[in-house]
Design a protein around this motif. Structure first.
Motif, PDB file in Angstrom:
ATOM      1  N   LYS A 142       0.845  -1.205   0.000  1.00  0.00           N
ATOM      2  CA  LYS A 142       0.000   0.000   0.000  1.00  0.00           C
ATOM      3  C   LYS A 142       0.877   1.251   0.000  1.00  0.00           C
ATOM      4  O   LYS A 142       0.629   2.201  -0.742  1.00  0.00           O
ATOM      5  CB  LYS A 142      -0.908  -0.004   1.231  1.00  0.00           C
ATOM      6  CG  LYS A 142      -2.032  -1.010   1.143  1.00  0.00           C
ATOM      7  CD  LYS A 142      -3.003  -0.749   2.274  1.00  0.00           C
ATOM      8  CE  LYS A 142      -3.675  -2.003   2.752  1.00  0.00           C
ATOM      9  NZ  LYS A 142      -4.418  -1.825   3.979  1.00  0.00           N
ATOM     10  N   ALA A 143       1.920   1.225   0.842  1.00  0.00           N
ATOM     11  CA  ALA A 143       2.801   2.400   0.914  1.00  0.00           C
ATOM     12  C   ALA A 143       3.557   2.582  -0.400  1.00  0.00           C
ATOM     13  O   ALA A 143       3.696   3.704  -0.908  1.00  0.00           O
ATOM     14  CB  ALA A 143       3.775   2.255   2.080  1.00  0.00           C
ATOM     15  N   ALA A 144       4.021   1.468  -0.988  1.00  0.00           N
ATOM     16  CA  ALA A 144       4.812   1.558  -2.232  1.00  0.00           C
ATOM     17  C   ALA A 144       3.958   2.132  -3.358  1.00  0.00           C
ATOM     18  O   ALA A 144       4.420   2.983  -4.134  1.00  0.00           O
ATOM     19  CB  ALA A 144       5.335   0.179  -2.620  1.00  0.00           C
ATOM     20  N   CYS A 145       2.701   1.674  -3.468  1.00  0.00           N
ATOM     21  CA  CYS A 145       1.842   2.160  -4.553  1.00  0.00           C
ATOM     22  C   CYS A 145       1.535   3.643  -4.346  1.00  0.00           C
ATOM     23  O   CYS A 145       1.583   4.422  -5.306  1.00  0.00           O
ATOM     24  CB  CYS A 145       0.556   1.339  -4.633  1.00  0.00           C
ATOM     25  SG  CYS A 145       0.864  -0.297  -5.323  1.00  0.00           S
ATOM     26  N   ALA A 146       1.253   4.033  -3.109  1.00  0.00           N
ATOM     27  CA  ALA A 146       0.971   5.456  -2.856  1.00  0.00           C
ATOM     28  C   ALA A 146       2.212   6.285  -3.206  1.00  0.00           C
ATOM     29  O   ALA A 146       2.111   7.356  -3.817  1.00  0.00           O
ATOM     30  CB  ALA A 146       0.582   5.660  -1.395  1.00  0.00           C
ATOM     31  N   TRP A 147       3.381   5.788  -2.853  1.00  0.00           N
ATOM     32  CA  TRP A 147       4.646   6.514  -3.106  1.00  0.00           C
ATOM     33  C   TRP A 147       4.912   6.632  -4.609  1.00  0.00           C
ATOM     34  O   TRP A 147       5.345   7.675  -5.107  1.00  0.00           O
ATOM     35  CB  TRP A 147       5.785   5.767  -2.418  1.00  0.00           C
ATOM     36  CG  TRP A 147       7.091   6.482  -2.404  1.00  0.00           C
ATOM     37  CD1 TRP A 147       7.334   7.715  -1.887  1.00  0.00           C
ATOM     38  CD2 TRP A 147       8.347   5.996  -2.913  1.00  0.00           C
ATOM     39  NE1 TRP A 147       8.668   8.033  -2.027  1.00  0.00           N
ATOM     40  CE2 TRP A 147       9.315   6.993  -2.658  1.00  0.00           C
ATOM     41  CE3 TRP A 147       8.769   4.823  -3.542  1.00  0.00           C
ATOM     42  CZ2 TRP A 147      10.657   6.862  -3.008  1.00  0.00           C
ATOM     43  CZ3 TRP A 147      10.107   4.686  -3.897  1.00  0.00           C
ATOM     44  CH2 TRP A 147      11.027   5.696  -3.633  1.00  0.00           C
ATOM     45  N   ALA A 148       4.605   5.545  -5.328  1.00  0.00           N
ATOM     46  CA  ALA A 148       4.900   5.518  -6.769  1.00  0.00           C
ATOM     47  C   ALA A 148       3.805   6.191  -7.599  1.00  0.00           C
ATOM     48  O   ALA A 148       3.981   6.398  -8.790  1.00  0.00           O
ATOM     49  CB  ALA A 148       5.070   4.068  -7.222  1.00  0.00           C
ATOM     50  N   GLY A 149       2.667   6.489  -6.961  1.00  0.00           N
ATOM     51  CA  GLY A 149       1.553   7.093  -7.707  1.00  0.00           C
ATOM     52  C   GLY A 149       0.732   6.055  -8.454  1.00  0.00           C
ATOM     53  O   GLY A 149       0.052   6.382  -9.429  1.00  0.00           O
ATOM     54  N   VAL A 150       0.789   4.812  -8.020  1.00  0.00           N
ATOM     55  CA  VAL A 150       0.058   3.727  -8.691  1.00  0.00           C
ATOM     56  C   VAL A 150      -1.269   3.487  -7.973  1.00  0.00           C
ATOM     57  O   VAL A 150      -1.270   3.156  -6.789  1.00  0.00           O
ATOM     58  CB  VAL A 150       0.906   2.420  -8.658  1.00  0.00           C
ATOM     59  CG1 VAL A 150       0.082   1.214  -9.107  1.00  0.00           C
ATOM     60  CG2 VAL A 150       2.148   2.577  -9.515  1.00  0.00           C
ATOM     61  N   PRO A 151      -2.407   3.670  -8.690  1.00  0.00           N
ATOM     62  CA  PRO A 151      -3.691   3.372  -8.039  1.00  0.00           C
ATOM     63  C   PRO A 151      -3.812   1.865  -7.815  1.00  0.00           C
ATOM     64  O   PRO A 151      -3.637   1.091  -8.748  1.00  0.00           O
ATOM     65  CB  PRO A 151      -4.732   3.869  -9.058  1.00  0.00           C
ATOM     66  CG  PRO A 151      -4.004   4.109 -10.331  1.00  0.00           C
ATOM     67  CD  PRO A 151      -2.536   4.128 -10.085  1.00  0.00           C
ATOM     68  N   LEU A 152      -4.060   1.485  -6.561  1.00  0.00           N
ATOM     69  CA  LEU A 152      -4.074   0.061  -6.211  1.00  0.00           C
ATOM     70  C   LEU A 152      -5.511  -0.438  -6.272  1.00  0.00           C
ATOM     71  O   LEU A 152      -6.343  -0.045  -5.449  1.00  0.00           O
ATOM     72  CB  LEU A 152      -3.484  -0.091  -4.800  1.00  0.00           C
ATOM     73  CG  LEU A 152      -3.270  -1.488  -4.243  1.00  0.00           C
ATOM     74  CD1 LEU A 152      -2.491  -2.368  -5.199  1.00  0.00           C
ATOM     75  CD2 LEU A 152      -2.520  -1.404  -2.902  1.00  0.00           C
ATOM     76  N   ASP A 153      -5.815  -1.295  -7.278  1.00  0.00           N
ATOM     77  CA  ASP A 153      -7.210  -1.714  -7.436  1.00  0.00           C
ATOM     78  C   ASP A 153      -7.593  -2.821  -6.449  1.00  0.00           C
ATOM     79  O   ASP A 153      -8.358  -2.612  -5.530  1.00  0.00           O
ATOM     80  CB  ASP A 153      -7.511  -2.106  -8.891  1.00  0.00           C
ATOM     81  CG  ASP A 153      -6.453  -3.038  -9.507  1.00  0.00           C
ATOM     82  OD1 ASP A 153      -5.592  -3.532  -8.753  1.00  0.00           O
ATOM     83  OD2 ASP A 153      -6.505  -3.287 -10.724  1.00  0.00           O
ATOM     84  N   ASP A 154      -6.991  -3.995  -6.566  1.00  0.00           N
ATOM     85  CA  ASP A 154      -7.360  -5.107  -5.693  1.00  0.00           C
ATOM     86  C   ASP A 154      -6.121  -5.431  -4.862  1.00  0.00           C
ATOM     87  O   ASP A 154      -5.234  -6.171  -5.289  1.00  0.00           O
ATOM     88  CB  ASP A 154      -7.773  -6.280  -6.589  1.00  0.00           C
ATOM     89  CG  ASP A 154      -8.170  -7.500  -5.791  1.00  0.00           C
ATOM     90  OD1 ASP A 154      -7.820  -7.582  -4.602  1.00  0.00           O
ATOM     91  OD2 ASP A 154      -8.843  -8.376  -6.365  1.00  0.00           O
ATOM     92  N   GLU A 155      -6.058  -4.853  -3.644  1.00  0.00           N
ATOM     93  CA  GLU A 155      -4.773  -4.887  -2.919  1.00  0.00           C
ATOM     94  C   GLU A 155      -4.296  -6.293  -2.577  1.00  0.00           C
ATOM     95  O   GLU A 155      -3.106  -6.585  -2.645  1.00  0.00           O
ATOM     96  CB  GLU A 155      -4.817  -3.977  -1.689  1.00  0.00           C
ATOM     97  CG  GLU A 155      -5.897  -4.305  -0.708  1.00  0.00           C
ATOM     98  CD  GLU A 155      -6.089  -3.203   0.330  1.00  0.00           C
ATOM     99  OE1 GLU A 155      -6.122  -2.024  -0.058  1.00  0.00           O
ATOM    100  OE2 GLU A 155      -6.191  -3.546   1.513  1.00  0.00           O
ATOM    101  N   GLU A 156      -5.219  -7.189  -2.224  1.00  0.00           N
ATOM    102  CA  GLU A 156      -4.781  -8.545  -1.844  1.00  0.00           C
ATOM    103  C   GLU A 156      -4.205  -9.280  -3.059  1.00  0.00           C
ATOM    104  O   GLU A 156      -3.149  -9.892  -2.987  1.00  0.00           O
ATOM    105  CB  GLU A 156      -5.951  -9.343  -1.280  1.00  0.00           C
ATOM    106  CG  GLU A 156      -6.619  -8.626  -0.114  1.00  0.00           C
ATOM    107  CD  GLU A 156      -6.529  -9.383   1.191  1.00  0.00           C
ATOM    108  OE1 GLU A 156      -6.366 -10.604   1.138  1.00  0.00           O
ATOM    109  OE2 GLU A 156      -6.622  -8.738   2.258  1.00  0.00           O
TER     110      GLU A 156
END
Ligand code: HEM
Length: 413
Positions: A142-156
């Motif tokens: 979650k932190a990596a996607c927020a940092w990279a600007g990647v919208p995380l659709d289905d986190e699991e």
């Protein structure tokens, strides 16, 4: 002069059996930091020691193109990534990675990781027990996607795919194939995002990897093919999630060496030195590899063009000529470490910008520091009976039970 050479037809099975210690065992028995063996039916040179590492990172002598085995490229690396480039192309691509590793960006990641630890620990308080390896992957993803600007659709689902990429390269059978399937899945997911950014349909933060890599231009002034930009964004997300292995080992060290945990609590030890010792002591990558670029001679030995060459990452971190009592866990050894780029090399050696040393070493250290601080100072927990042993041959290695914690409580502020 002929190089010390292992007798026998092929030593791949011994490599699988002895794992992380394969090269160091032979360096000790040959009393040499260079020897020849045969792996996967081909001649291979193994290098160790400070001088061996220095030689390995001489880009006039070794190259990366064509060096990585296919099973690594198809899972861990992805095709066309920075790991497989040389010369000008590599410098250009590496500068793209290093451009996002600024102090401000690292501080942002720190905050994101801390927030995710806080949310996760609130969840853990309500559960009987929690598996740190799994749970920290969600924190990191979650932190990596927020940092990279990647919208995380289905986190699991996405976190599981990332995990397959680093768990599968050395696996056999279905687990390995699962890694290849997950590689296609994440590459497709991120390629689509790169396309959306370029079309102007998605506006991620401009300092993040998704935006920077989508608009990066190569040495010829061209945008990267969208598939390659995606592989490089995954080269940020995947290894951040892989820090979960080090977090599991850090929790193991806090449990196995309670006196060190006590020192950290009292502020008598240093979290930074503790993290460095976790990275030195526990196994992660056994070796890295390159190919001899042109024939050359070194210390009287002939290196023939095209020969596969392995650098002993784990072995240098455990080399008795480089570390006093290397098999003891002693964070204070870093009090007087001289910061050579060639002895302590869990994430590769040499120069970050010019060579192939890990682009995310600072990220790794920081994320581990935040995580160890959380485990030591912000949480109380118990470590119930479980199998805490770890293998020196399965790659990547980790505590077998994946660090189960129970009775987790946040320490009141
Ligand atoms: C989880 C702990 C990590 C370990 C043990 C690790 C280890 C390594 C190793 C051994 C290499 C190859 C060095 C060589 O071949 O000379 C490498 C390269 C690389 N790592 Fe890491 N790494 C970690 C975390 C990270 C993180 C968090 C990132 C990004 C945020 C990252 C990005 C990269 C990249 C882009 C390369 C390729 C560099 C190049 O070829 O120039 N790694 N890493």
């Amino acid at each position: 002069m002929s190089m010390p050479k292992e007798e026998g037809l092929d030593h791949s099975l011994a490599f699988l059996k002895e794992g992380y210690e394969f090269i160091l065992h032979r360096r000790k028995s040959f009393q040499s930091n260079v020897f020849e063996t045969t792996l996967l039916g081909k001649k291979a040179i193994c290098l160790g020691g400070k001088e061996g590492a220095e030689l390995f990172y001489d880009s006039d002598k070794f190259m990366r193109a064509g060096a990585a085995p296919n099973r690594l490229v198809k899972t861990l690396f992805g095709e066309g990534g920075v790991q497989t480039l040389d010369g000008e192309q590599h410098h250009n691509r590496k500068s793209m990675f290093m451009s996002i590793m600024t102090r401000t960006q690292l501080q942002k990641l720190d905050k994101l990781i801390e927030t995710e630890w806080m949310h996760a620990s609130e969840r853990w308080e309500k559960a009987d027990q929690t598996t740190l390896y799994d749970e920290s992957q969600l924190i990191l993803m979650k932190a990596a996607c927020a940092w990279a600007g990647v919208p995380l659709d289905d986190e699991e689902k996405r976190t599981e795919q990332m995990r397959h990429l680093f768990e599968s390269p050395a696996a056999i059978g279905p687990s390995h194939w699962q890694g290849r399937v997950s590689r296609s899945g994440v590459d497709e997911w991120i390629s689509n995002l790169v396309e959306q950014v370029r079309r102007g349909d998605l506006h991620p933060i401009q300092e993040g990897a998704l935006y920077v890599f989508s608009w990066h231009r190569d040495a010829n002034g061209e945008l990267l093919p969208k598939e390659v930009a995606a592989v490089e964004v995954v080269n940020i997300l995947r290894p951040i999630v892989a820090i979960s292995i080090y977090i599991a080992f850090a929790a193991l060290a806090l449990h196995q060496f309670p006196e060190e945990k006590e020192r950290l609590k009292k502020g008598d030890g240093s979290i930074h030195r503790f993290v460095q010792e976790v990275r030195r002591y526990y196994p992660f990558f056994p070796a890295t590899m390159a190919k001899v670029k042109h024939d050359f001679e070194w210390q009287g030995y002939q290196f023939k063009e095209g020969t596969m060459t392995l650098l002993d990452l784990y072995g240098n971190n455990h080399d008795p000529h480089l570390w006093e009592q290397p098999d003891l866990f002693r964070p204070d050894r870093f009090l007087d470490w001289e910061e050579s780029p060639f002895d302590f090399i869990p994430q590769g050696g040499g120069d970050f910008h010019m060579g192939h040393r890990c682009a995310g070493e600072w990220v790794t250290i920081q994320v581990m520091e935040v995580s160890v601080d959380y485990l030591v100072n912000r949480l109380q927990y118990k470590v119930p009976d479980q199998d805490l042993s770890y293998s020196h041959s399965s790659m990547p290695s980790m505590p077998k039970s994946q660090m189960i914690l129970s009775h987790v409580r946040k320490v009141p502020d």
